[in-house]
Design a protein around this motif. Structure first.
Motif, PDB file in Angstrom:
ATOM      1  N   GLU A   1       0.811  -1.220   0.000  1.00 30.32           N
ATOM      2  CA  GLU A   1       0.000   0.000   0.000  1.00 30.32           C
ATOM      3  C   GLU A   1       0.845   1.270   0.000  1.00 30.32           C
ATOM      4  O   GLU A   1       0.560   2.211  -0.755  1.00 30.32           O
ATOM      5  N   PRO A   2       1.914   1.363   0.811  1.00 35.06           N
ATOM      6  CA  PRO A   2       2.733   2.585   0.775  1.00 35.06           C
ATOM      7  C   PRO A   2       3.373   2.857  -0.586  1.00 35.06           C
ATOM      8  O   PRO A   2       3.675   4.002  -0.900  1.00 35.06           O
ATOM      9  N   LEU A   3       3.597   1.810  -1.402  1.00 33.98           N
ATOM     10  CA  LEU A   3       4.188   2.037  -2.718  1.00 33.98           C
ATOM     11  C   LEU A   3       3.294   2.939  -3.573  1.00 33.98           C
ATOM     12  O   LEU A   3       3.781   3.780  -4.338  1.00 33.98           O
ATOM     13  N   THR A   4       1.973   2.744  -3.458  1.00 37.14           N
ATOM     14  CA  THR A   4       1.047   3.606  -4.197  1.00 37.14           C
ATOM     15  C   THR A   4       1.152   5.038  -3.718  1.00 37.14           C
ATOM     16  O   THR A   4       1.184   5.984  -4.511  1.00 37.14           O
TER      17      THR A   4
ATOM     18  N   THR B   1      22.876   9.921  -3.026  1.00 38.92           N
ATOM     19  CA  THR B   1      22.826   8.650  -3.742  1.00 38.92           C
ATOM     20  C   THR B   1      21.815   7.667  -3.173  1.00 38.92           C
ATOM     21  O   THR B   1      21.716   6.553  -3.654  1.00 38.92           O
ATOM     22  N   GLY B   2      21.069   8.044  -2.152  1.00 37.55           N
ATOM     23  CA  GLY B   2      20.089   7.133  -1.585  1.00 37.55           C
ATOM     24  C   GLY B   2      18.878   6.977  -2.478  1.00 37.55           C
ATOM     25  O   GLY B   2      18.493   7.897  -3.204  1.00 37.55           O
ATOM     26  N   LEU B   3      18.249   5.794  -2.444  1.00 31.17           N
ATOM     27  CA  LEU B   3      17.054   5.543  -3.234  1.00 31.17           C
ATOM     28  C   LEU B   3      15.814   5.911  -2.425  1.00 31.17           C
ATOM     29  O   LEU B   3      15.806   5.833  -1.200  1.00 31.17           O
ATOM     30  N   SER B   4      14.761   6.306  -3.128  1.00 32.58           N
ATOM     31  CA  SER B   4      13.493   6.600  -2.469  1.00 32.58           C
ATOM     32  C   SER B   4      12.372   6.375  -3.472  1.00 32.58           C
ATOM     33  O   SER B   4      12.608   6.168  -4.668  1.00 32.58           O
ATOM     34  N   ASN B   5      11.132   6.381  -2.967  1.00 37.59           N
ATOM     35  CA  ASN B   5       9.933   6.237  -3.794  1.00 37.59           C
ATOM     36  C   ASN B   5       9.854   4.859  -4.449  1.00 37.59           C
ATOM     37  O   ASN B   5      10.744   4.024  -4.332  1.00 37.59           O
ATOM     38  N   GLU B   6       8.746   4.636  -5.157  1.00 34.15           N
ATOM     39  CA  GLU B   6       8.493   3.347  -5.789  1.00 34.15           C
ATOM     40  C   GLU B   6       9.553   3.017  -6.839  1.00 34.15           C
ATOM     41  O   GLU B   6       9.988   1.875  -6.964  1.00 34.15           O
TER      42      GLU B   6
ATOM     43  N   LEU C   1       8.400   1.856   8.462  1.00 38.69           N
ATOM     44  CA  LEU C   1       7.631   0.646   8.759  1.00 38.69           C
ATOM     45  C   LEU C   1       8.465  -0.278   9.646  1.00 38.69           C
ATOM     46  O   LEU C   1       9.678  -0.130   9.778  1.00 38.69           O
ATOM     47  N   ASP C   2       7.776  -1.251  10.253  1.00 39.40           N
ATOM     48  CA  ASP C   2       8.458  -2.215  11.103  1.00 39.40           C
ATOM     49  C   ASP C   2       9.493  -2.983  10.286  1.00 39.40           C
ATOM     50  O   ASP C   2       9.197  -3.524   9.218  1.00 39.40           O
TER      51      ASP C   2
ATOM     52  N   TYR D   1      12.037   3.013   2.135  1.00 36.25           N
ATOM     53  CA  TYR D   1      10.747   3.457   2.668  1.00 36.25           C
ATOM     54  C   TYR D   1      10.946   4.639   3.611  1.00 36.25           C
ATOM     55  O   TYR D   1      10.182   5.609   3.568  1.00 36.25           O
ATOM     56  N   LYS D   2      11.970   4.572   4.459  1.00 33.06           N
ATOM     57  CA  LYS D   2      12.203   5.651   5.421  1.00 33.06           C
ATOM     58  C   LYS D   2      12.584   6.944   4.704  1.00 33.06           C
ATOM     59  O   LYS D   2      12.155   8.031   5.099  1.00 33.06           O
TER      60      LYS D   2
END
Length: 625
Positions: A309-312, A329-334, A463-464, A456-457
């Motif tokens: 769900e958070p990917l949407t 250089t960090g990744l984020s988002n879908e 998230l856990d 995700y962060k």
């Protein structure tokens, strides 16, 4: 602390003994409710309703609205000065790297001015995370800065005014292109996340809770002060607390007072249950309810839902930001999550990992930008290791790596330093293909779970961690046999499930050696998060010593490597061909099943096979369908 009337009312709504300690925003409210769920589970519903009624009451009596004051330009003189400063740097600069850097600085300056010293309702909503996207407010009342064209590339034209002030025809036209692109992106935003949710569900749907305790003494090392240790069980005796002690807030505080800085906790990543299943002890308590998992619960599908769900939301939110080429250089988002789990051949900001044993002879600037690292090898490595190192034409034992300008050298990469396969030579993004090739299965799982957690962060969704640990284990379940002793049961070059390797090694003779003498040996039993078949190199040896491991069991004549495949291909390796038919590549699945004699167990742990057959569904005592 001195409290406002509103904070006093929130205190009254919380269970006895709980008090707020800072301003309540969206993030802190989530932390409070998590604390209520863990420590006052019976009062959770009542607390939520009390807080909801407070919100209903004050949103009626004291509504927060958008008026003309909210869209007036804050810090207008400073905004105009920034526009004059950066316009020539962006519109006249020919060097793409310098222009991108100027655009980044310009956007950062506008973002700062948009909120500096403001106390209007719109700013309050953004700061409290009621209205989450600060960039939207910045574009409306300060300036968009620069915008994205229909092709997704940045248009190097400076917007001197905000949308609320009005724009000239050229800027209106450029802004409209970005708006149309965002509308189109929103329309298709749920397609890719929905497809990724299905992929994760297929990888995780066999992760049924099959027993209360798998009996493993392995786990992952976490900082004792980390919130991620809560609701887990200890993997070994720590201080006065025995193995399998549930870590509550009180236990955590007592450990911290005793000076304990890190602990080994049970984790789904190191669970030893068969068939991709998991035990209740390695899963810890359930998120939200704070209750133990029951035999038969499908923890995998719960995890897939929590991650899907958070990917949407990531995809929808990401359209509001102008995607300037960033130095970070960090990744984020879908898109970042997809890059990491799919490991494409063109991998932006790939972290440089050493593939050799040797010594750094020198580090020097490269003519094309960045830096060269020259390494003299001291020990031969398997041919499969070397993919990125460039061999010197004259000195065959010398190799070099090029670290591009957008990456920095890793700490400790200096002349004279010893290096080994898997050692980080630069900053950047981990590529699982490199990690799997150069390190062991346990390291690959740990790197994968940490990176997914960080993605995700980085997108604002903490998230856990256990969700990522479970996905990591089920996504990395295979090893390739590089060398096996006579009579092993499988041949060199075969790729098998890790549990099959574990069963075969259990029959082999083992030797217990002090950890100081284990360099170059192969583990016969897992320890910490290191798996069976791990070759103990300098990095692993240091890790074991740091965590007070005195001796290890080793085996001779065995060499294995981690087999990492894109997340969309994980199910294809499954021996359950019916379950794999719920995925993709159906023709290949049927051909492979017929050629290799694959079978499917209708009373196994995968619900797809059970549902496909349907006639003999039952609730087994071990969670089987």
């Amino acid at each position: 602390m001195a409290k406002t009337f509103a904070q006093y009312l929130i205190d009254k709504a919380l269970p006895q003994g709980m008090r707020i300690t800072r301003q309540v925003d969206k993030k802190y409210l989530g932390e409070l409710l998590t604390d209520v769920a863990r420590n006052h589970n019976g009062e959770y519903a009542e607390v939520v309703m009390k807080l909801k009624r407070l919100g209903d009451l004050f949103s009626t009596l004291e509504p927060v609205t958008m008026g003309m004051d909210e869209i007036s330009v804050p810090n207008k003189k400073e905004r105009d000065a920034a526009v004059r400063q950066f316009t020539p740097l962006i519109e006249d600069e020919k060097d793409p790297e310098k222009r991108n850097r100027a655009m980044m600085e310009f956007q950062a300056r506008l973002k700062e001015l948009n909120m500096k010293g403001t106390s209007d309702d719109a700013s309050v909503m953004v700061r409290s995370a009621l209205a989450k996207n600060e960039l939207q407010l910045m574009k409306l009342r300060t300036s968009p800065g620069v915008v994205m064209g229909q092709d997704g590339k940045i248009v190097p034209i400076v917007f001197p005014k905000s949308y609320a002030e009005g724009t000239d025809p050229l800027q209106w036209w450029l802004g409209a292109a970005e708006s149309r692109r965002n509308l189109a992106q929103t329309s298709v935003a749920t397609a890719k996340p929905g497809e990724m949710l299905k992929v994760m569900s297929n990888v995780l749907n066999s992760a049924v809770v099959s027993k209360d305790d798998c009996g493993t003494e392995q786990g992952i090392v976490l900082a004792a002060k980390d919130d991620d240790v809560l609701s887990r069980y200890l993997a070994k005796d720590t201080g006065r607390f025995k193995r399998n002690t549930l870590i509550t807030s009180d236990v955590q505080q007592e450990m911290l007072r005793a000076g304990i800085s890190s602990i080994l906790v049970r984790s789904p990543q190191t669970c030893q249950c068969q068939g991709g299943t998991v035990c209740a002890k390695c899963m810890g308590l359930r998120n939200g309810t704070g209750k133990p998992w029951n035999i038969g619960d499908n923890a995998g599908l719960v995890t897939a839902g929590m991650l899907g769900e958070p990917l949407t939301q990531m995809t929808i939110s990401s359209k509001h930001a102008t995607a300037i080429a960033k130095e970070e250089t960090g990744l984020s988002n879908e898109a970042g999550f997809r890059q990491f789990v799919e490991s494409p051949k063109q991998y932006p900001n790939r972290k440089i990992l050493c593939e050799l044993y040797g010594v750094i002879e020198f580090v020097r600037p490269a003519p094309q930008g960045g830096q060269f690292i020259q390494i003299r090898t001291t020990r031969k490595v398997p041919d499969r290791y070397i993919q990125h190192a460039m061999q010197d034409k004259d000195r065959k034992t010398w190799y070099s790596y090029h670290v591009p300008p957008n990456l920095k050298l890793a700490e400790g990469v200096v002349k004279g330093a010893e290096v080994w396969p898997g050692m980080e030579l630069s900053t950047g993004v981990d590529n699982m293909q490199d990690v799997a090739r150069l390190r062991n299965l346990g390291a690959a799982r740990s790197v994968a779970s940490q990176n997914m957690y960080d993605i995700y962060k980085n997108t604002g969704m903490k998230l856990d961690r256990r969700h990522f640990e479970l996905l990591s284990r089920n996504a990395h379940m295979y090893v390739t046999l590089e060398k096996v002793p006579d009579g092993f049961g499988y041949g060199t070059g075969e790729t098998i499930e890790y549990n099959k390797l574990k069963n075969m090694v259990a029959r082999m003779p083992k030797e217990t050696v002090p950890v100081d003498k284990a360099l170059g040996c192969v583990l016969a039993e897992g320890v910490l998060d290191a798996t069976i078949g791990t070759e103990i190199d300098a990095q692993i040896l240091q890790y074991l010593k740091k965590n007070n491991i005195a001796s290890v069991k080793i085996v001779h004549g065995l060499e294995v490597s981690c087999s990492a495949v894109p997340l969309t291909r994980v199910v294809n390796k499954s021996s359950d061909w019916v379950a794999a038919m719920n995925h993709r590549y159906l023709k290949d699945q049927m051909r492979d099943a017929a050629a290799t004699g694959k079978r499917s167990n209708i009373h196994g742990y995968n619900p797809i096979t059970a549902y496909a057959y349907g006639a003999e569904m039952r609730a087994g005592s071990d969670g089987r369908y």
